[in-house]
Structures are given as structure tokens and as C-alpha cells.
Design a protein around this motif. Structure first.
Motif, PDB file in Angstrom:
ATOM      1  N   VAL A  93       0.657  -1.293  -0.024  1.00 51.41           N
ATOM      2  CA  VAL A  93       0.064   0.008  -0.115  1.00 51.41           C
ATOM      3  C   VAL A  93       0.876   1.471  -0.032  1.00 51.41           C
ATOM      4  CG1 VAL A  93      -1.710   1.318   1.195  1.00 51.41           C
ATOM      5  CG2 VAL A  93      -1.854  -1.095   1.047  1.00 51.41           C
ATOM      6  N   ALA A  94       1.844   1.372   0.911  1.00 49.85           N
ATOM      7  CA  ALA A  94       2.811   2.500   0.914  1.00 49.85           C
ATOM      8  C   ALA A  94       3.608   2.717  -0.462  1.00 49.85           C
ATOM      9  CB  ALA A  94       3.717   2.300   2.101  1.00 49.85           C
ATOM     10  N   ARG A  95       3.926   1.634  -0.985  1.00 47.54           N
ATOM     11  CA  ARG A  95       4.805   1.733  -2.415  1.00 47.54           C
ATOM     12  C   ARG A  95       3.767   2.201  -3.264  1.00 47.54           C
ATOM     13  NH1 ARG A  95       9.609   0.235  -4.206  1.00 47.54           N
ATOM     14  NH2 ARG A  95      10.131  -0.827  -2.125  1.00 47.54           N
ATOM     15  N   ALA A  96       2.685   1.580  -3.277  1.00 48.01           N
ATOM     16  CA  ALA A  96       1.639   2.267  -4.456  1.00 48.01           C
ATOM     17  C   ALA A  96       1.293   3.781  -4.010  1.00 48.01           C
ATOM     18  CB  ALA A  96       0.429   1.364  -4.372  1.00 48.01           C
ATOM     19  N   MET A  97       0.828   4.105  -2.971  1.00 49.60           N
ATOM     20  CA  MET A  97       0.692   5.386  -2.658  1.00 49.60           C
ATOM     21  C   MET A  97       1.909   6.482  -2.951  1.00 49.60           C
ATOM     22  SD  MET A  97      -1.433   5.849   1.016  1.00 49.60           S
ATOM     23  CE  MET A  97      -0.222   4.992   1.911  1.00 49.60           C
ATOM     24  N   ALA A  98       3.031   5.706  -2.864  1.00 51.89           N
ATOM     25  CA  ALA A  98       4.270   6.716  -2.976  1.00 51.89           C
ATOM     26  C   ALA A  98       4.412   6.890  -4.547  1.00 51.89           C
ATOM     27  CB  ALA A  98       5.598   6.148  -2.371  1.00 51.89           C
ATOM     28  N   THR A  99       4.223   5.816  -5.277  1.00 48.45           N
ATOM     29  CA  THR A  99       4.405   6.094  -6.978  1.00 48.45           C
ATOM     30  C   THR A  99       3.308   6.941  -7.397  1.00 48.45           C
ATOM     31  OG1 THR A  99       5.222   3.706  -6.854  1.00 48.45           O
ATOM     32  CG2 THR A  99       4.152   4.671  -8.943  1.00 48.45           C
ATOM     33  N   HIS A 100       2.054   6.760  -6.672  1.00 51.16           N
ATOM     34  CA  HIS A 100       0.964   7.709  -7.297  1.00 51.16           C
ATOM     35  C   HIS A 100       1.365   9.082  -6.750  1.00 51.16           C
ATOM     36  CE1 HIS A 100      -3.149   9.519  -7.041  1.00 51.16           C
ATOM     37  NE2 HIS A 100      -3.412   8.550  -7.835  1.00 51.16           N
ATOM     38  N   SER A 101       1.928   9.445  -5.715  1.00 52.30           N
ATOM     39  CA  SER A 101       2.135  10.490  -5.266  1.00 52.30           C
ATOM     40  C   SER A 101       3.158  11.282  -6.169  1.00 52.30           C
ATOM     41  CB  SER A 101       2.513  10.812  -3.756  1.00 52.30           C
ATOM     42  OG  SER A 101       3.769  10.176  -3.282  1.00 52.30           O
ATOM     43  N   PHE A 102       4.126  10.601  -6.655  1.00 56.94           N
ATOM     44  CA  PHE A 102       5.321  11.180  -7.293  1.00 56.94           C
ATOM     45  C   PHE A 102       4.451  11.534  -8.739  1.00 56.94           C
ATOM     46  CE2 PHE A 102       8.488   7.567  -5.501  1.00 56.94           C
ATOM     47  CZ  PHE A 102       8.258   8.357  -4.254  1.00 56.94           C
ATOM     48  N   GLU A 103       3.894  10.536  -9.211  1.00 61.43           N
ATOM     49  CA  GLU A 103       3.213  11.029 -10.591  1.00 61.43           C
ATOM     50  C   GLU A 103       2.295  12.399 -10.472  1.00 61.43           C
ATOM     51  OE1 GLU A 103       3.905   9.818 -13.424  1.00 61.43           O
ATOM     52  OE2 GLU A 103       5.417   8.831 -12.443  1.00 61.43           O
ATOM     53  N   HIS A 104       1.346  12.195  -9.233  1.00 63.73           N
ATOM     54  CA  HIS A 104       0.558  13.499  -9.225  1.00 63.73           C
ATOM     55  C   HIS A 104       1.468  14.852  -8.803  1.00 63.73           C
ATOM     56  CE1 HIS A 104      -3.155  15.595  -7.837  1.00 63.73           C
ATOM     57  NE2 HIS A 104      -2.219  16.012  -6.647  1.00 63.73           N
ATOM     58  N   ALA A 105       2.293  14.604  -8.064  1.00 68.00           N
ATOM     59  CA  ALA A 105       3.130  15.762  -7.817  1.00 68.00           C
ATOM     60  C   ALA A 105       3.807  16.342  -9.348  1.00 68.00           C
ATOM     61  CB  ALA A 105       4.544  15.593  -6.964  1.00 68.00           C
ATOM     62  N   ARG A 106       4.598  15.346  -9.894  1.00 69.53           N
ATOM     63  CA  ARG A 106       4.829  15.819 -11.221  1.00 69.53           C
ATOM     64  C   ARG A 106       3.515  16.540 -12.249  1.00 69.53           C
ATOM     65  NH1 ARG A 106       7.162  10.388 -11.373  1.00 69.53           N
ATOM     66  NH2 ARG A 106       9.444  10.489 -10.944  1.00 69.53           N
ATOM     67  N   ALA A 107       2.547  15.818 -11.997  1.00 74.63           N
ATOM     68  CA  ALA A 107       1.541  16.617 -12.933  1.00 74.63           C
ATOM     69  C   ALA A 107       0.998  17.892 -12.308  1.00 74.63           C
ATOM     70  CB  ALA A 107       0.163  15.685 -12.810  1.00 74.63           C
ATOM     71  N   ARG A 108       1.392  18.224 -11.099  1.00 72.54           N
ATOM     72  CA  ARG A 108       1.048  19.477 -10.579  1.00 72.54           C
ATOM     73  C   ARG A 108       2.535  20.553 -10.711  1.00 72.54           C
ATOM     74  NH1 ARG A 108      -1.009  20.197  -4.666  1.00 72.54           N
ATOM     75  NH2 ARG A 108      -0.400  22.534  -5.454  1.00 72.54           N
ATOM     76  N   GLY A 109       3.393  19.991 -11.214  1.00 63.27           N
ATOM     77  CA  GLY A 109       4.498  20.659 -11.717  1.00 63.27           C
ATOM     78  C   GLY A 109       5.790  20.867 -10.713  1.00 63.27           C
ATOM     79  N   PHE A 110       5.454  19.969  -9.594  1.00 62.80           N
ATOM     80  CA  PHE A 110       6.534  19.800  -8.658  1.00 62.80           C
ATOM     81  C   PHE A 110       7.858  19.143  -9.314  1.00 62.80           C
ATOM     82  CE2 PHE A 110       3.121  20.054  -5.734  1.00 62.80           C
ATOM     83  CZ  PHE A 110       3.346  21.168  -5.246  1.00 62.80           C
ATOM     84  N   ARG A 111       9.111  19.581  -8.837  1.00 64.81           N
ATOM     85  CA  ARG A 111      10.233  19.141  -9.621  1.00 64.81           C
ATOM     86  C   ARG A 111      10.902  18.125  -8.587  1.00 64.81           C
ATOM     87  NH1 ARG A 111      10.654  24.691 -11.407  1.00 64.81           N
ATOM     88  NH2 ARG A 111      12.863  24.896 -10.270  1.00 64.81           N
ATOM     89  N   ALA A 112      10.619  18.039  -7.221  1.00 62.84           N
ATOM     90  CA  ALA A 112      11.425  17.388  -6.304  1.00 62.84           C
ATOM     91  C   ALA A 112      10.279  17.241  -4.886  1.00 62.84           C
ATOM     92  CB  ALA A 112      12.427  18.139  -5.723  1.00 62.84           C
ATOM     93  N   MET A 113      10.668  16.226  -4.210  1.00 69.30           N
ATOM     94  CA  MET A 113       9.832  15.948  -2.987  1.00 69.30           C
ATOM     95  C   MET A 113      10.910  15.920  -1.984  1.00 69.30           C
ATOM     96  SD  MET A 113       7.101  12.931  -2.061  1.00 69.30           S
ATOM     97  CE  MET A 113       6.273  13.718  -3.449  1.00 69.30           C
ATOM     98  N   GLN A 114      10.383  16.466  -0.750  1.00 71.49           N
ATOM     99  CA  GLN A 114      11.293  16.557   0.356  1.00 71.49           C
ATOM    100  C   GLN A 114      10.179  16.280   1.626  1.00 71.49           C
ATOM    101  OE1 GLN A 114      13.391  20.057   1.179  1.00 71.49           O
ATOM    102  NE2 GLN A 114      13.238  19.851   3.543  1.00 71.49           N
ATOM    103  N   PHE A 115      10.939  15.326   2.578  1.00 73.63           N
ATOM    104  CA  PHE A 115      10.237  15.027   3.663  1.00 73.63           C
ATOM    105  C   PHE A 115      11.036  15.666   4.817  1.00 73.63           C
ATOM    106  CE2 PHE A 115       9.119  10.835   1.518  1.00 73.63           C
ATOM    107  CZ  PHE A 115       8.043  11.312   0.903  1.00 73.63           C
ATOM    108  N   ASN A 116      10.493  16.532   5.649  1.00 74.52           N
ATOM    109  CA  ASN A 116      11.045  17.341   6.579  1.00 74.52           C
ATOM    110  C   ASN A 116      11.273  16.745   8.091  1.00 74.52           C
ATOM    111  OD1 ASN A 116      10.779  19.640   4.916  1.00 74.52           O
ATOM    112  ND2 ASN A 116       8.854  19.960   5.492  1.00 74.52           N
ATOM    113  N   PHE A 117      10.439  15.655   8.331  1.00 75.10           N
ATOM    114  CA  PHE A 117      10.387  14.925   9.655  1.00 75.10           C
ATOM    115  C   PHE A 117      10.268  13.507   9.759  1.00 75.10           C
ATOM    116  CE2 PHE A 117       9.587  15.242  14.433  1.00 75.10           C
ATOM    117  CZ  PHE A 117      10.553  16.267  14.818  1.00 75.10           C
ATOM    118  N   VAL A 118      11.011  12.615   9.115  1.00 71.90           N
ATOM    119  CA  VAL A 118      10.904  11.193   9.200  1.00 71.90           C
ATOM    120  C   VAL A 118      11.598  10.740  10.381  1.00 71.90           C
ATOM    121  CG1 VAL A 118      11.152   9.080   7.752  1.00 71.90           C
ATOM    122  CG2 VAL A 118      10.919  11.112   6.555  1.00 71.90           C
TER     123      VAL A 118
END
Length: 164
Positions: A93-118
Motif C-alpha cells: 500500500v505504501a509503495r503504491a501511494m508513493a508511486t501515485h504521489s510522485f506522478e501526482h506531484a509531477r502533474a502539479r509541476g513539482f520538480r522534487a519531493m522533500q520529507f522534513n521530519f521522518v
């Protein structure tokens, strides 16, 4: 699994997913006594795109939200949060969400992803993010008060979403 935008009709089921994670206090720096309404307001805030994952039976087994990590000059970098139901862990589930989120982020014009507090003790998350191309770019010593482990480190993780 089906990943779709969260809706107001998902409120009770989404709260039932979020609250055990918040109450455990092991992976999010949120008040452990947060109400369902406050949890939903945080997770589905207007500046966030919230999604749910339904299994084949229609149960919500995961959710993520995505937003700009910063405003202005930092608004090309996305930030996201993810939650998986305890019973659904280890099912991709987490891997599927991650992959989906990367595609959604790209579609919104984001060029990178940062997690501030893992949370460093959340090794399943750290291992997943690293397997998906995230690098640990910072360590905040003792920045998270874990309910069982005491003060643990928080990590800043980053990955490009642009093909180089």
C-alpha cells in the motif's frame, strides 16, 4: 487497490485510519489526543491534495496528502504524508501511494519531493523511501519524543522528480 481523491463522505473512515497512528505517537509530530475533526482538518487542509486507497472490498487501507513544501521560491518542491492501516501493512500500500504521489506531484509541476521530519526509528518508512530514491540530507538529533524510545532523531529526506 484503487487510489482516488478523498471526499467529505470518507470522513469517518479516514478518521478511523488516521487516529490510531496519531494516538500511537510513533511517526507523526501531532498531539496524541487530537480529535477526529482536528485530524481530518489537518490531513485534508485546503492547501493539500488528499487521497485514499481502497482495497478490493472498498475498505480504506491507506491515505496520503500532498502539498508544496514551502511557499514562494520553494513551491516547486512537494511534501507529503502517508498512513497505512495496521492490517494492510506489508501489502504494498505504501509503495503504491508513493508511486501515485510522485506522478501526482509531477502533474502539479513539482520538480522534487522533500520529507522534513521522518522519524529515524520508523525503519520501514526510511527503508521504503531510500528504495524509492530518497536520500537522507539531514539529521535532527533527538528532535522527536517517541513514547517508548525517548528522544530519537528525525531525518530530512529528498528526491528529485525530474529525469536527469
Amino acid at each position: 487497490m484503487k487510489i482516488r481523491p478523498a471526499s467529505a463522505a470518507d470522513g469517518d473512515r479516514l478518521a478511523a485510519l488516521l487516529l490510531p497512528v496519531i494516538r500511537a505517537g510513533e511517526s507523526y509530530a501531532l498531539p496524541r489526543d487530537m480529535s477526529a475533526a482536528a485530524a481530518l482538518a489537518y490531513w485534508c487542509a485546503p492547501e493539500k491534495d488528499a487521497f485514499v486507497v481502497e482495497d478490493d472490498g472498498g475498505a480504506i487501507v491507506g491515505s496520503y496528502h500532498l502539498r508544496a513544501n514551502q511557499a514562494g521560491g520553494g513551491d516547486h518542491v512537494a511534501n507529503a504524508g502517508y498512513v497505512v492501516a495496521g492490517a494492510a501493512r506489508g501489502r504494498g500500500v505504501a509503495r503504491a501511494m508513493a508511486t501515485h504521489s510522485f506522478e501526482h506531484a509531477r502533474a502539479r509541476g513539482f520538480r522534487a519531493m522533500q520529507f522534513n521530519f521522518v522519524i529515524a526509528s520508523n525503519t520501514r518508512a526510511v527503508d521504503l523511501w531510500q528504495s524509492l530514491g530518497f536520500a537522507i540530507v539531514g539529521r535532527l538529533p533527538g528532535a522527536f519524543r517517541h513514547p517508548a524510545l525517548g528522544d530519537v532523531d528525525a531525518l530530512v529526506m529528498f528526491r528529485s522528480l525530474v529525469d536527469r
